[in-house]
Design an enzyme around this catalytic site. Structure first.
Site, short mmCIF file in Angstrom:
data_model
loop_
_atom_site.label_atom_id
_atom_site.label_comp_id
_atom_site.label_asym_id
_atom_site.label_seq_id
_atom_site.Cartn_x
_atom_site.Cartn_y
_atom_site.Cartn_z
N HIS A 272 -6.42 -7.22 -0.45
CA HIS A 272 -6.58 -5.79 -0.72
C HIS A 272 -5.87 -5.41 -2.02
CE1 HIS A 272 -6.85 -6.28 3.73
NE2 HIS A 272 -7.87 -5.46 3.58
N HIS B 270 0.82 -1.23 0.00
CA HIS B 270 0.00 0.00 0.00
C HIS B 270 0.86 1.27 0.00
CE1 HIS B 270 -3.66 -2.25 0.47
NE2 HIS B 270 -3.30 -2.77 1.62
N ASP C 128 -4.71 -12.84 3.60
CA ASP C 128 -5.98 -12.33 4.13
C ASP C 128 -7.16 -12.66 3.22
OD1 ASP C 128 -4.80 -10.60 2.33
OD2 ASP C 128 -4.80 -8.85 3.65
N ASP D 34 -2.75 -10.52 -2.34
CA ASP D 34 -3.33 -10.05 -1.08
C ASP D 34 -4.80 -9.72 -1.34
OD1 ASP D 34 -2.22 -8.69 1.71
OD2 ASP D 34 -3.97 -7.64 0.91
ZN LIG Z 1 -4.22 -7.15 2.74
#
Ligand SMILES: [Zn+2]
Length: 285
Positions: free
Chosen positions: A152, A113, A229, A150
């Site tokens: 996200h 991120h 995740d 991931d």
């Molecule tokens: Zn994540």
């Protein structure tokens, strides 16, 4: 010969209740060791010039001085030094992959991120993107495919790699979910949004398609942002992958026969050490 890079100094930050907690590396380290993996300290040590390969000119200094504010990503004491160890793990894994040994960096904080000038989503430096840039700078690989699994969207990697020559980026991620980006593909970034409650069959089908697209780019090396995740019991997302799915994911990636390395991103359930072990069983095949 596969390699795992880890350093228990990366356990030395945290605040009670934060999901990005020390157990993630501590217990995964113990589990991989018990499973017979050798865990080495980084062989390539990151410097501020590595950070400057992609981040803005003030970013290293800002992280070092704690001059940033993001509720999810605190200015822990000493975090810059620990983030540099995490980056060193990614650089070491990338180097190992270029030399022909698949590798995994088991470190924290994660990186995908972190944007050009931003600390966010538990990430300070974009470990994987910087490792790819370093491979290109060192002329160890000119064409690199990046796969982000991931849950996200890898918004930082997307931002840093957009239009970068020799790079194709592909992210599979849950939508809607933090950070809210990655709804569409653009330039050299393939974004594959997945609805909440996506299970193994659909996920693996989409991953297979993603790998085909990455292979069509004819990369010399594949870099994987490995988040765990996507697991059905992860506390902060809603995909529904099972424990055994991670071995499938690892082996699908291994079947590309590409030189490859993976870097730990997210994954917050107490089963994460087992998920990593399964992933590596496939990834190191
Ligand atoms: Zn994540």
């Amino acid at each position: 010969m596969s390699k795992v890079f880890s350093d228990l100094k990366t356990l030395e930050y945290g605040v009670p209740g934060h999901p990005e907690a020390p157990f993630r590396v501590k217990e995964s380290h113990a589990r991989l060791y018990a499973a017979g993996h050798t865990l080495d300290k980084p062989t390539v040590v990151a410097s501020s010039s590595d950070v400057a390969l992609l981040h803005g000119p003030g970013h290293f200094k800002r992280v070092s001085s704690g001059d940033f504010s993001d509720a999810d990503t605190p200015a822990y004491e000493g975090i810059a030094g620990i983030a540099m160890i995490s980056l060193s793990g990614a650089l070491s894994a990338a180097h190992s992959a270029a030399e022909g040994s698949p590798a995994f960096s088991l470190m924290r904080p994660p990186g995908h991120h972190a944007g050009r000038d931003s600390v966010r989503g538990f990430c300070y430096f974009n470990n994987l993107a910087l490792a790819c840039a370093r491979l290109q700078a060192d002329k160890k690989a000119a064409r690199i495919a990046i796969l982000d699994i991931d849950v996200h969207h890898g918004d930082g990697t997307d931002e840093l790699m957009t239009k970068r020559e020799g790079v194709l980026f592909c992210s599979l991620h849950q939508v809607p979910l933090y950070p809210g980006t990655g709804l569409k593909s653009h330039d050299n970034c393939i974004n594959i949004p997945l609805p909440p409650f996506t299970g193994e069959a659909f996920y693996l089908k989409e991953l297979d398609k993603a790998l085909d697209e990455l292979l069509a780019f004819k990369p010399e090396l594949l870099a994987v942002s490995a988040g765990f995740d996507t697991y059905k019991e992860d506390p902060i997302a809603q995909l529904k992958l099972d424990k055994k799915t991670y071995r499938h994911i690892g082996s699908l990636i291994a079947q590309t026969k590409l030189k490859r390395f993976a870097v730990l991103e997210g994954g917050y359930s107490t089963d994460m050490p087992l998920l990593i072990e399964h992933f590596l069983d496939g990834f190191f095949l």
